[in-house]
Design an enzyme around this catalytic site. Structure first.
Site, short mmCIF file in Angstrom:
data_model
loop_
_atom_site.label_atom_id
_atom_site.label_comp_id
_atom_site.label_asym_id
_atom_site.label_seq_id
_atom_site.Cartn_x
_atom_site.Cartn_y
_atom_site.Cartn_z
N HIS A 1 0.85 -1.10 0.02
CA HIS A 1 0.06 -0.01 0.13
C HIS A 1 1.04 1.49 -0.13
O HIS A 1 2.25 1.03 -0.08
CB HIS A 1 -0.99 -0.09 1.13
CG HIS A 1 -0.16 -0.27 2.61
ND1 HIS A 1 0.66 0.48 3.05
CD2 HIS A 1 -0.33 -1.34 3.23
CE1 HIS A 1 1.01 0.23 4.33
NE2 HIS A 1 0.58 -1.18 4.46
N HIS B 1 4.12 1.22 2.05
CA HIS B 1 5.13 0.65 1.44
C HIS B 1 5.88 1.37 0.37
O HIS B 1 7.11 1.33 0.49
CB HIS B 1 4.94 -0.80 1.08
CG HIS B 1 4.29 -1.68 1.84
ND1 HIS B 1 3.01 -2.17 1.87
CD2 HIS B 1 5.00 -2.44 2.93
CE1 HIS B 1 2.76 -3.16 2.94
NE2 HIS B 1 4.10 -3.21 3.61
N GLN C 1 9.38 -2.34 16.28
CA GLN C 1 10.10 -3.12 15.36
C GLN C 1 11.60 -2.35 14.94
O GLN C 1 12.36 -2.74 14.88
CB GLN C 1 9.26 -3.67 14.44
CG GLN C 1 10.29 -4.24 13.00
CD GLN C 1 9.18 -4.63 11.95
OE1 GLN C 1 8.54 -5.68 12.11
NE2 GLN C 1 9.00 -3.69 10.90
O1 PAF Z 1 7.13 -4.73 8.99
C1 PAF Z 1 7.14 -5.86 8.17
O2 PAF Z 1 6.28 -6.11 7.21
C2 PAF Z 1 7.58 -7.08 8.71
O3 PAF Z 1 7.60 -7.36 9.92
C3 PAF Z 1 9.01 -7.42 8.27
C4 PAF Z 1 10.17 -6.18 8.68
C5 PAF Z 1 9.33 -7.26 6.54
C6 PAF Z 1 9.90 -8.78 8.47
O4 PAF Z 1 9.16 -9.96 8.14
#
Ligand code: PAF
Length: 269
Positions: free
Chosen positions: A21, A24, A142
């Site tokens: 989307h 990204h 993350q």
């Molecule tokens: O953020 C994400 O989409 C996922 O956690 C990642 C960093 C691609 C790892 O699978």
């Protein structure tokens, strides 16, 4: 990619789980600005899903994703199979655990999640050897986990964070928004509204963190969401904020219908 490297070009990796989307595509655009050759990986990583989570239901839209990437000037797509990455025994897979920043919040609600994320990101970085890698700041915890892993393990890559992209009503873009009905999408905007209201209080000098968190949780519940956590933290280490902290992050996670939504707001006081 080998040719790009041989020609001395810089390589960027944009790791994704597909179902791309605008959030990204902002990562791809940022990568294109800073590197000569951009690889996007598409891999729905089973290691980061809990036993009762949405691994099977997670949207897989590979053909549409490739079209989008091609039209936006991404140079290569890396989409390995689960077997290629983990063989046929994920239990025997070595895993990376990043202590501290991965312990609370999503780490507490989703045991093993950040070990799965750190492991796949490490593996993708090893396989693609990029100079830079781009991650969305919607997943702020993350982002800190990956930054710490790269620092602790002396990995030779620069990690870049890209600002959250939002729907018109403020809802942070996420593949999991696709699980929501149109009404729920409107309801979900309450998360961003709460974050903004808390930030306004903090900016005006309110340091009663616990009361601010409690009133945001109440507002979320009134909007029909069930808060998982809502926490005002030090933006570097995710410890509970103290009145002396000047870089803060407000982290939020809430359940709405079939989705668990996360969002955050970072501010410097
Ligand atoms: O953020 C994400 O989409 C996922 O956690 C990642 C960093 C691609 C790892 O699978």
């Amino acid at each position: 990619m080998a040719q790009a490297r041989a020609a001395g070009k810089t390589v960027a990796l944009v790791p994704t789980m597909g179902n791309l989307h605008a959030g990204h595509m902002a990562l791809v655009a940022a990568a294109r600005k800073q590197a000569d050759f951009v690889i996007t990986s598409i891999f729905v990583n089973p290691l980061q899903f809990g036993p009762n989570e949405d691994l099977e239901a997670y949207p897989r839209t590979f053909d549409e994703d490739c079209k989008l990437l091609q039209s936006d000037g991404c140079d290569a797509v890396f989409a390995p199979s689960v077997e290629a990455i983990y063989g046929n025994n994920t239990e025997q897979q070595s895993r990376i655990h990043v202590p501290g920043v991965s312990d609370n919040y999503c780490g507490a609600s989703r045991p093993g999640h950040f070990d799965g994320v750190a492991t796949i990101v490490c593996k993708l970085l090893n396989l693609c050897s990029p100079d830079l890698a781009f991650f969305g700041l919607k997943d702020y915890q993350q982002f800190l986990v990956i930054q710490k892993m790269v620092r602790d393990l002396a990995m030779n890559v620069q990690i870049a964070g890209v600002e959250i992209v939002r729907e018109e009503n403020g809802l942070a873009m996420s593949s999991r928004n696709g699980y929501l009905s149109p009404e729920q999408r409107q309801q979900a905007a309450a998360i961003h509204q709460c974050l903004q209201a808390t930030a306004a209080e903090l900016r005006s000098g309110n340091r009663n963190f616990q009361a601010l968190e409690a009133s945001a949780r109440t507002l979320l519940e009134q909007a029909g969401l069930q808060a998982d956590y809502y926490a005002i933290c030090n933006a570097s280490n995710l410890q509970a904020a103290t009145p002396g902290d000047d870089r803060l992050v407000i982290l939020a996670a809430a359940y709405l219908g079939p989705s668990r939504l996360i969002d955050n707001l970072r501010l410097t006081l």
